[in-house]
Scaffold this motif. Structure first.
Motif, PDB file in Angstrom:
ATOM      1  N   GLY A 106     -28.791  34.396  33.389  1.00  0.00           N
ATOM      2  CA  GLY A 106     -27.616  34.829  32.603  1.00  0.00           C
ATOM      3  C   GLY A 106     -26.770  33.634  32.571  1.00  0.00           C
ATOM      4  N   GLN A 107     -26.928  32.692  33.285  1.00  0.00           N
ATOM      5  CA  GLN A 107     -25.838  31.288  33.052  1.00  0.00           C
ATOM      6  C   GLN A 107     -26.368  30.684  31.837  1.00  0.00           C
ATOM      7  N   ASP A 108     -25.375  30.386  31.231  1.00  0.00           N
ATOM      8  CA  ASP A 108     -25.373  29.351  30.059  1.00  0.00           C
ATOM      9  C   ASP A 108     -24.681  27.994  30.055  1.00  0.00           C
ATOM     10  N   TYR A 109     -25.343  26.838  29.708  1.00  0.00           N
ATOM     11  CA  TYR A 109     -24.934  25.563  29.851  1.00  0.00           C
ATOM     12  C   TYR A 109     -23.528  25.363  29.053  1.00  0.00           C
ATOM     13  N   PHE A 110     -23.563  25.961  27.807  1.00  0.00           N
ATOM     14  CA  PHE A 110     -22.535  25.621  26.970  1.00  0.00           C
ATOM     15  C   PHE A 110     -21.192  26.495  27.553  1.00  0.00           C
ATOM     16  N   ASP A 111     -21.563  27.800  28.109  1.00  0.00           N
ATOM     17  CA  ASP A 111     -20.350  28.469  28.603  1.00  0.00           C
ATOM     18  C   ASP A 111     -19.847  27.649  29.869  1.00  0.00           C
ATOM     19  N   LEU A 112     -20.727  27.095  30.786  1.00  0.00           N
ATOM     20  CA  LEU A 112     -20.253  26.317  31.734  1.00  0.00           C
ATOM     21  C   LEU A 112     -19.164  25.187  31.156  1.00  0.00           C
ATOM     22  N   LEU A 169     -14.061  22.326  30.623  1.00  0.00           N
ATOM     23  CA  LEU A 169     -13.229  21.375  29.653  1.00  0.00           C
ATOM     24  C   LEU A 169     -12.304  22.306  28.913  1.00  0.00           C
ATOM     25  N   ARG A 170     -12.089  23.419  29.204  1.00  0.00           N
ATOM     26  CA  ARG A 170     -11.063  24.332  28.686  1.00  0.00           C
ATOM     27  C   ARG A 170     -11.157  24.197  27.323  1.00  0.00           C
ATOM     28  N   TRP A 171     -12.191  24.476  26.697  1.00  0.00           N
ATOM     29  CA  TRP A 171     -12.351  24.396  25.118  1.00  0.00           C
ATOM     30  C   TRP A 171     -12.023  25.589  24.523  1.00  0.00           C
ATOM     31  N   SER A 172     -11.730  25.826  23.573  1.00  0.00           N
ATOM     32  CA  SER A 172     -11.510  27.373  22.770  1.00  0.00           C
ATOM     33  C   SER A 172     -12.737  28.072  22.907  1.00  0.00           C
ATOM     34  N   GLY A 173     -12.579  29.179  23.123  1.00  0.00           N
ATOM     35  CA  GLY A 173     -13.937  30.170  23.425  1.00  0.00           C
ATOM     36  C   GLY A 173     -14.110  30.170  24.760  1.00  0.00           C
ATOM     37  N   GLY A 174     -13.440  29.266  25.839  1.00  0.00           N
ATOM     38  CA  GLY A 174     -14.147  29.187  27.159  1.00  0.00           C
ATOM     39  C   GLY A 174     -13.531  30.448  27.908  1.00  0.00           C
ATOM     40  N   ARG A 175     -14.360  30.858  28.884  1.00  0.00           N
ATOM     41  CA  ARG A 175     -14.097  32.000  29.746  1.00  0.00           C
ATOM     42  C   ARG A 175     -12.955  31.686  30.673  1.00  0.00           C
TER      43      ARG A 175
END
Length: 281
Positions: free
Chosen positions: A264-270, A275-281
């Motif tokens: 369930g861990q996703d690299y791009f979510d990390l 990096l506090r991109w828009s869409g980051g959790r």
């Protein structure tokens, strides 16, 4: 009897969790070896290696602690898990709240691993292979604070590429693309992409840009004559001063790191989160 090593950062919260985890493991019949984070900063061919037979290494700390643990493992095929206790870590797979659940999976063998490429680095001094190091993130050539621009002659697969006139040069793996290379303007590279990144640090010529080459080639580096105050560092863990006739050969290692991954861990979510991109959790 299974044996698990815990490498822990010198941090009160990390040390507390380490003590709790050690009791938890011992109560389940596991022998536990505990090491605190260490880094002498000196290249040492007699660096103590992890004992053989470990079924896993659990790291409680940030990326620096994780890199120390990887260096300790050396060429051994030991699965490793990072538990976040740092500020901006990309190598930790889980938070401390999930450690006992994941540890239970490790004991039962119900876990997956993903291979992360490393680089073998050889420093030739007087045409003799003098130093051998293996890195997970990067090898960095930098000038001292008061030194002039470094002239770093670079070849790819034996063919001359260019001479970087810069404050330094970073040669990194995809894993290391989110470390120093990223801060120097290098690209983010997914860990599954087979390549090596060359990122100049503050180059004198603005057209000199970061470059990605195949992981099947060797990167050869040499300094210009009369080079002074130039350092090479390995994963930020150890380093040495280079001399004018030194040469470096960098290539993909035959011994990748086996990182334990959580479903369930996703690299791009990390990446988005760190990096506090828009869409980051």
């Amino acid at each position: 009897m299974k044996e698990i090593a815990i490498v822990v950062k010198s941090d009160p919260n990390a040390m507390r969790l380490c003590a709790d985890l050690e009791v938890w493991l011992v109560n389940r019949g596991v022998r536990v070896l505990t090491r605190t984070n260490w880094s002498s900063g000196v290249v040492d061919d007699h660096f103590e290696s992890a004992p053989s037979g470990l079924c896993a290494v659990i790291v409680l700390g940030g990326d620096g602690t994780f890199l120390s643990a990887v260096r300790w493992i050396g060429k051994q095929d030991i699965p490793i898990l990072g538990v976040k206790f740092g500020e901006l870590g990309f190598l930790a797979e889980i938070s401390e709240e999930a450690i006992f659940q994941v540890a239970d999976r490790i004991l039962s063998g119900q876990f997956r691993t993903r291979l992360r490429m490393r680089l073998d680095v050889t420093v030739f001094r007087s045409n003799t292979a003098d130093v051998h190091q293996t890195v997970l993130n990067d090898v960095v050539i930098t000038k001292g604070a008061l030194a002039r621009l470094a002239s770093i002659r670079t070849s790819i697969g034996g063919k001359y590429l260019t001479t970087y006139k810069a404050d330094g040069l970073i040669v990194s793996t995809p894993t290391g693309s989110t470390a120093y290379s990223l801060a120097a303007g290098g690209p983010i590279m997914h860990p599954d992409v087979p390549g090596i990144i060359l990122t100049p640090i503050c180059p004198f010529t603005l057209t000199i840009r970061p470059l990605i080459v195949s992981d099947s080639v060797s990167v050869e580096i040499a300094l210009e004559k009369k080079a002074r105050d130039i350092m090479v560092t390995f994963d930020g863990q150890a380093g040495l001063e280079l001399q004018e006739n030194d040469r470096l050969a960098i290539q993909k290692s035959d011994h990748p790191v086996r990182m334990i991954v959580v479903p369930g861990q996703d690299y791009f979510d990390l990446v988005k989160t760190k990096l506090r991109w828009s869409g980051g959790r």
